[in-house]
Structures are given as structure tokens and as C-alpha cells.
Design a protein around this motif. Structure first.
Motif, PDB file in Angstrom:
ATOM      1  N   ILE A  87     -93.143  20.741 -58.747  1.00  0.00           N
ATOM      2  CA  ILE A  87     -91.728  21.097 -58.665  1.00  0.00           C
ATOM      3  C   ILE A  87     -90.870  19.864 -58.403  1.00  0.00           C
ATOM      4  CG2 ILE A  87     -91.776  21.746 -56.211  1.00  0.00           C
ATOM      5  CD1 ILE A  87     -89.733  23.477 -58.925  1.00  0.00           C
ATOM      6  N   LEU A  91     -87.907  18.136 -60.550  1.00  0.00           N
ATOM      7  CA  LEU A  91     -86.622  17.827 -59.934  1.00  0.00           C
ATOM      8  C   LEU A  91     -86.255  16.362 -60.163  1.00  0.00           C
ATOM      9  CD1 LEU A  91     -84.318  19.060 -58.291  1.00  0.00           C
ATOM     10  CD2 LEU A  91     -85.583  18.491 -56.211  1.00  0.00           C
ATOM     11  N   LYS A 112     -80.141  25.674 -63.010  1.00  0.00           N
ATOM     12  CA  LYS A 112     -81.079  24.725 -62.392  1.00  0.00           C
ATOM     13  C   LYS A 112     -81.257  25.033 -60.909  1.00  0.00           C
ATOM     14  CE  LYS A 112     -81.771  21.768 -65.874  1.00  0.00           C
ATOM     15  NZ  LYS A 112     -83.039  21.362 -66.398  1.00  0.00           N
ATOM     16  N   TYR A 116     -84.858  26.063 -59.065  1.00  0.00           N
ATOM     17  CA  TYR A 116     -85.478  25.282 -57.989  1.00  0.00           C
ATOM     18  C   TYR A 116     -85.514  26.045 -56.657  1.00  0.00           C
ATOM     19  CZ  TYR A 116     -85.817  21.296 -61.070  1.00  0.00           C
ATOM     20  OH  TYR A 116     -86.158  20.458 -62.106  1.00  0.00           O
TER      21      TYR A 116
END
Length: 189
Positions: A87, A91, A112, A116
């Protein structure tokens, strides 16, 4: 409401009160102290925002530590389970969401952010304080991009945020997206 069964090693025996440096065993008192620490963490991290900050895994741990270090020895440290770094690679590839100042990109920014937030909710990286840590983490990202802190107030009061977080467990980010859409406003300063 907890998303996972508590890890017994961090709680006082026969309670849901985390073992803490102040040896407080009353959850209500501890909760009030945590609220004050959260306010202080917002102020501190907001004042430290600059273009050199990367909203990465290290920063997430710093957010947790900034909130909880006065109380817990495990502040800023992940649970003792494997936490995926994938992740944070994504990012980083998204430039830590640092390029969304332009309001014409607001819809993409919301997509986005929703992705996340859901992914990190599923990871549940810390023993306690995940929701507050993630909200502060993402509030620093939106502030960096010229937005006000996301207004979660209504969603927290009516358990909408908890339900949205639970939906993240089945890869459904729509409720989180709706909360962000309602709560994300460009700063007027």
C-alpha cells in the motif's frame, strides 16, 4: 467498537483498558486524555507540514506515536502481525497524494483518498487508535493540498464511519467515499 478481537497482552486483566504509562484503569478518564492528546497531535503535525514530508509508512507511524506516546509504550509501532508494504509503494507511486491542490482534480483526489483509507483500515496496523491515526494522517494530506480537515463529525456521531470502515473489509469503499465527498472542502485561507 473494535474491528478485531483485542490483543489481550495490551489490556489490563479482565478489561478493555489498554495498559498505559499512567496506570489509569478507568476507560472514561483514559478516553478524555486520548482526546486531548489527539488535539495536541493535530496542532503539532499541522505546524510541521512542509513540502519535504512524505506521507509514507514512517509518517503514519509518526502520527500514531505523536498521538499516543505519552500513554503507551507501543505508540508508533505496528502490531506483531505482518503488515503489507504494498500500500505504501502505491502511495509513493501516487507521489504521496501531494499533487491535488487544483480543485479540478477533487473527484480524483476523493477516489484516491477513499482507496487508501480503505486499504489502511483493512491493514489495521496498530493495536489501538487506528481510526484516529488514519483520520489525522489523511487530514495532513488534505491540508497539504489546500483543503480543510475532512469533516467526519456527522459520520462519527451516527456510526456511519464505523460501518464504512467495516465495508472496507469486503473491498467496498463507497461509504468512505461518500463521507469524504461530504466532508472535504477547499480551505478559504
Amino acid at each position: 467498537m473494535k474491528y478485531y478481537p483485542p490483543s489481550n497482552h495490551i489490556y489490563y486483566e479482565n478489561s478493555d483498558v489498554p495498559i498505559n504509562k499512567l496506570e489509569i484503569k478507568e476507560l472514561e478518564i483514559l478516553t478524555e486524555i486520548e482526546k486531548e492528546l489527539l488535539v495536541r497531535a493535530y496542532e503539532k503535525l499541522h505546524n510541521e507540514l512542509n513540502e519535504n514530508i512524505n506521507f509514507d509508512e514512517k509518517y503514519l507511524c509518526k502520527v500514531h506515536e505523536t498521538i499516543f506516546a505519552p500513554l503507551y509504550t507501543w505508540a508508533g509501532k505496528y502490531r506483531t502481525v505482518n503488515i503489507s508494504k504494498e500500500i505504501f509503494t502505491k502511495l509513493k507511486n501516487d507521489n504521496f497524494l501531494k499533487n491535488y491542490e487544483d480543485t479540478s482534480k477533487k473527484s480524483e483526489f476523493i477516489d484516491k483518498l477513499s482507496f487508501y483509507i480503505c486499504e489502511l483500515n483493512v491493514l489495521h496496523p496498530f493495536n489501538e487508535g487506528n481510526g484516529r491515526t488514519l483520520r489525522l494522517f489523511f487530514d495532513m494530506i488534505v491540508t497539504y493540498n489546500g483543503y480543510e480537515y475532512i469533516n467526519y463529525e456527522e459520520a462519527l456521531e451516527n456510526n456511519e464511519y464505523i460501518n464504512a470502515s467495516i465495508d472496507c473489509m469486503i473491498a467496498d469503499c463507497e461509504k468512505i467515499k461518500n463521507i469524504i465527498t461530504k466532508g472535504l472542502q477547499k480551505s478559504t485561507l
